[in-house]
Design a protein around this motif. Structure first.
Motif, PDB file in Angstrom:
ATOM      1  N   ALA A 128       0.828  -1.210   0.000  1.00  0.00           N
ATOM      2  CA  ALA A 128       0.000   0.000   0.000  1.00  0.00           C
ATOM      3  C   ALA A 128       0.859   1.255   0.000  1.00  0.00           C
ATOM      4  CB  ALA A 128      -0.920  -0.011   1.219  1.00  0.00           C
ATOM      5  N   LEU A 129       1.993   1.203   0.686  1.00  0.00           N
ATOM      6  CA  LEU A 129       2.874   2.369   0.764  1.00  0.00           C
ATOM      7  C   LEU A 129       3.588   2.627  -0.555  1.00  0.00           C
ATOM      8  CD1 LEU A 129       4.311   4.577   2.429  1.00  0.00           C
ATOM      9  CD2 LEU A 129       5.971   2.839   3.116  1.00  0.00           C
ATOM     10  N   LEU A 130       4.084   1.562  -1.172  1.00  0.00           N
ATOM     11  CA  LEU A 130       4.914   1.717  -2.366  1.00  0.00           C
ATOM     12  C   LEU A 130       4.140   1.549  -3.664  1.00  0.00           C
ATOM     13  CD1 LEU A 130       8.107  -0.220  -1.208  1.00  0.00           C
ATOM     14  CD2 LEU A 130       7.584   2.207  -0.985  1.00  0.00           C
ATOM     15  N   GLY A 131       2.856   1.248  -3.564  1.00  0.00           N
ATOM     16  CA  GLY A 131       2.065   1.122  -4.771  1.00  0.00           C
ATOM     17  C   GLY A 131       2.329  -0.144  -5.549  1.00  0.00           C
ATOM     18  N   MET A 132       2.680  -1.237  -4.856  1.00  0.00           N
ATOM     19  CA  MET A 132       2.945  -2.498  -5.556  1.00  0.00           C
ATOM     20  C   MET A 132       1.687  -3.063  -6.203  1.00  0.00           C
ATOM     21  SD  MET A 132       5.535  -4.321  -2.833  1.00  0.00           S
ATOM     22  CE  MET A 132       7.073  -3.534  -2.349  1.00  0.00           C
ATOM     23  N   GLY A 133       0.538  -2.639  -5.703  1.00  0.00           N
ATOM     24  CA  GLY A 133      -0.708  -3.120  -6.281  1.00  0.00           C
ATOM     25  C   GLY A 133      -1.233  -2.207  -7.369  1.00  0.00           C
ATOM     26  N   GLY A 134      -0.464  -1.189  -7.723  1.00  0.00           N
ATOM     27  CA  GLY A 134      -0.874  -0.307  -8.799  1.00  0.00           C
ATOM     28  C   GLY A 134      -1.192   1.100  -8.341  1.00  0.00           C
ATOM     29  N   GLU A 135      -1.473   1.291  -7.055  1.00  0.00           N
ATOM     30  CA  GLU A 135      -1.819   2.617  -6.544  1.00  0.00           C
ATOM     31  C   GLU A 135      -1.021   2.872  -5.281  1.00  0.00           C
ATOM     32  OE1 GLU A 135      -5.722   5.166  -4.984  1.00  0.00           O
ATOM     33  OE2 GLU A 135      -5.970   3.202  -5.918  1.00  0.00           O
ATOM     34  N   THR A 136      -0.372   3.991  -5.195  1.00  0.00           N
ATOM     35  CA  THR A 136       0.462   4.318  -4.054  1.00  0.00           C
ATOM     36  C   THR A 136      -0.076   5.534  -3.319  1.00  0.00           C
ATOM     37  OG1 THR A 136       2.688   4.941  -3.346  1.00  0.00           O
ATOM     38  CG2 THR A 136       1.980   5.716  -5.503  1.00  0.00           C
ATOM     39  N   MET A 137       0.272   5.620  -2.043  1.00  0.00           N
ATOM     40  CA  MET A 137      -0.121   6.776  -1.249  1.00  0.00           C
ATOM     41  C   MET A 137       0.893   7.902  -1.371  1.00  0.00           C
ATOM     42  SD  MET A 137      -1.534   5.063   2.275  1.00  0.00           S
ATOM     43  CE  MET A 137      -3.054   4.109   2.330  1.00  0.00           C
ATOM     44  N   LEU A 138       2.010   7.652  -2.062  1.00  0.00           N
ATOM     45  CA  LEU A 138       3.077   8.637  -2.173  1.00  0.00           C
ATOM     46  C   LEU A 138       3.224   9.108  -3.609  1.00  0.00           C
ATOM     47  CD1 LEU A 138       5.731   6.716  -0.062  1.00  0.00           C
ATOM     48  CD2 LEU A 138       4.545   8.774   0.672  1.00  0.00           C
ATOM     49  N   ASP A 139       3.533  10.399  -3.780  1.00  0.00           N
ATOM     50  CA  ASP A 139       3.867  10.854  -5.128  1.00  0.00           C
ATOM     51  C   ASP A 139       5.352  10.587  -5.371  1.00  0.00           C
ATOM     52  OD1 ASP A 139       5.402  12.896  -3.953  1.00  0.00           O
ATOM     53  OD2 ASP A 139       3.706  14.267  -3.924  1.00  0.00           O
ATOM     54  N   ASP A 140       5.772  10.783  -6.573  1.00  0.00           N
ATOM     55  CA  ASP A 140       7.151  10.439  -6.946  1.00  0.00           C
ATOM     56  C   ASP A 140       8.169  11.223  -6.142  1.00  0.00           C
ATOM     57  OD1 ASP A 140       6.168   8.672  -8.766  1.00  0.00           O
ATOM     58  OD2 ASP A 140       6.313  10.037 -10.490  1.00  0.00           O
ATOM     59  N   ASN A 141       7.857  12.469  -5.819  1.00  0.00           N
ATOM     60  CA  ASN A 141       8.799  13.303  -5.073  1.00  0.00           C
ATOM     61  C   ASN A 141       9.067  12.732  -3.677  1.00  0.00           C
ATOM     62  OD1 ASN A 141      10.430  15.656  -4.619  1.00  0.00           O
ATOM     63  ND2 ASN A 141       8.776  16.433  -3.316  1.00  0.00           N
ATOM     64  N   LEU A 142       8.019  12.192  -3.044  1.00  0.00           N
ATOM     65  CA  LEU A 142       8.186  11.595  -1.720  1.00  0.00           C
ATOM     66  C   LEU A 142       8.742  10.178  -1.814  1.00  0.00           C
ATOM     67  CD1 LEU A 142       4.871  12.723   0.026  1.00  0.00           C
ATOM     68  CD2 LEU A 142       7.064  13.925  -0.088  1.00  0.00           C
ATOM     69  N   MET A 143       8.340   9.448  -2.854  1.00  0.00           N
ATOM     70  CA  MET A 143       8.728   8.052  -2.995  1.00  0.00           C
ATOM     71  C   MET A 143      10.245   7.871  -3.050  1.00  0.00           C
ATOM     72  SD  MET A 143       7.427   4.907  -3.541  1.00  0.00           S
ATOM     73  CE  MET A 143       5.875   5.055  -4.417  1.00  0.00           C
ATOM     74  N   ARG A 144      10.933   8.823  -3.661  1.00  0.00           N
ATOM     75  CA  ARG A 144      12.376   8.653  -3.834  1.00  0.00           C
ATOM     76  C   ARG A 144      13.155   8.808  -2.530  1.00  0.00           C
ATOM     77  NH1 ARG A 144      15.202  13.617  -5.648  1.00  0.00           N
ATOM     78  NH2 ARG A 144      14.003  15.429  -4.932  1.00  0.00           N
ATOM     79  N   HIS A 145      12.490   9.222  -1.470  1.00  0.00           N
ATOM     80  CA  HIS A 145      13.140   9.334  -0.159  1.00  0.00           C
ATOM     81  C   HIS A 145      12.884   8.105   0.719  1.00  0.00           C
ATOM     82  CE1 HIS A 145      14.402  13.622  -0.277  1.00  0.00           C
ATOM     83  NE2 HIS A 145      13.382  13.738  -1.129  1.00  0.00           N
ATOM     84  N   ILE A 146      12.242   7.085   0.178  1.00  0.00           N
ATOM     85  CA  ILE A 146      11.789   5.978   1.020  1.00  0.00           C
ATOM     86  C   ILE A 146      12.231   4.638   0.440  1.00  0.00           C
ATOM     87  CG2 ILE A 146       9.764   4.789   1.965  1.00  0.00           C
ATOM     88  CD1 ILE A 146       8.286   7.446   1.858  1.00  0.00           C
ATOM     89  N   VAL A 147      12.769   3.788   1.307  1.00  0.00           N
ATOM     90  CA  VAL A 147      12.998   2.376   0.981  1.00  0.00           C
ATOM     91  C   VAL A 147      12.441   1.551   2.132  1.00  0.00           C
ATOM     92  CG1 VAL A 147      15.036   2.739  -0.463  1.00  0.00           C
ATOM     93  CG2 VAL A 147      15.310   2.401   2.005  1.00  0.00           C
TER      94      VAL A 147
END
Length: 273
Positions: A128-147
């Motif tokens: 749900a956090l990373l959008g593995m199911g097709g939809e994410t809660m984060l936009d690309d700008n935030l996603m790149r700060h998270i692993v």
């Protein structure tokens, strides 16, 4: 008188055998016992070396009592008014050892099943956090700060600095707008589960030329700020199980002064942690 004087004189000698010279035959019995004991010892050593763990367990079980003791009245037709002592099924079901083994297996199975369910829930949270199911809660700008990574401790969500996009202003614990945006999303994500949360702050190594070297205080303060932001965005305060600062002691980049080492770890803990 003359006839008596010429009679032969017979001297009778009595042979006395003194006991204890060779202690009789007792030494032979002791020697035989010693040889038997040594033979048994070497046989045991050979068995330990020549058999597998499974075979040794079978040998041990052979010499262990296997007759079950039923602690309640049975009412069966056998001589013990209970289960037949020669039934292998009865031994497994009514013997004290059999019940203990079954209970232990049942507990282990239940624990494994519960851990599998929890792992699946953490994986769903990660998806749900990373959008593995097709939809994410984060936009690309935030996603790149998270692993993220799934560990024995739980789901680790790592937030880190990037060049030109830091989580905190300078060498302070003041959050940037980026951090506040991430915390807002994290508050919603963490609401999908009820697990406790641990927060750990890490910072990069500061130059030795600095007069002050506040890595411990800074990492601890940043962890506290992130905890407060999460609570402001819906994460319950009683779920916060741990808040720590690790200074620069656990870098993820080989260069201890690398910007990547500035990070916050949010750990969604497993229930047994």
């Amino acid at each position: 008188m003359e006839a008596k004087a010429n009679a032969p004189i017979i001297i009778k000698r009595k042979k006395v055998i003194a006991g204890g010279g060779h202690h009789g035959g007792a030494w032979k019995v002791a020697y035989a016992d010693f040889v038997t004991a040594m033979m048994a010892f070497f046989m045991l050593m050979w068995l330990l070396n020549a058999t597998t763990e499974q075979q040794r367990k079978g040998i041990a079980d052979y010499f262990s009592p296997t007759i079950p003791i039923v602690r309640v009245s049975g009412g069966g037709s056998g001589s013990l008014n209970g289960s037949d002592i020669f039934s292998t099924d009865s031994l497994a079901q009514t013997g004290t050892g059999g019940v203990a083994e079954q209970q232990g297996d049942a507990i282990a199975t239940a624990v494994a099943a519960e851990r599998a369910l929890e792992t699946a829930a953490l994986q769903d949270l990660e998806a749900a956090l990373l959008g593995m199911g097709g939809e994410t809660m984060l936009d690309d700008n935030l996603m790149r700060h998270i692993v993220t990574r799934l560990t024995d401790e739980g789901l680790v969500i790592e937030l880190f600095d990037l060049p030109g996009a830091a989580l905190f202003e300078g060498n302070s614990s003041t959050p940037t707008e980026l951090t506040e945006a991430i915390a807002e999303v994290m508050g919603r994500v963490l609401g999908l589960v009820t697990n406790d949360i641990a927060i750990t702050g890490h910072v990069r190594t500061q130059s030795v030329l600095r007069i002050d070297y506040p890595v411990w205080e800074l990492s601890t303060e940043r962890a506290a700020v992130m905890r407060a932001l999460l609570e402001d965005n819906g994460a319950a305060a009683d779920r916060m199980a741990r808040q720590t600062g690790r200074a620069d002691r656990m870098p993820v980049d080989p260069d201890p002064q690398a910007l990547r080492n500035n990070r916050i770890e949010l750990i969604v803990l497993r229930s047994d942690r």
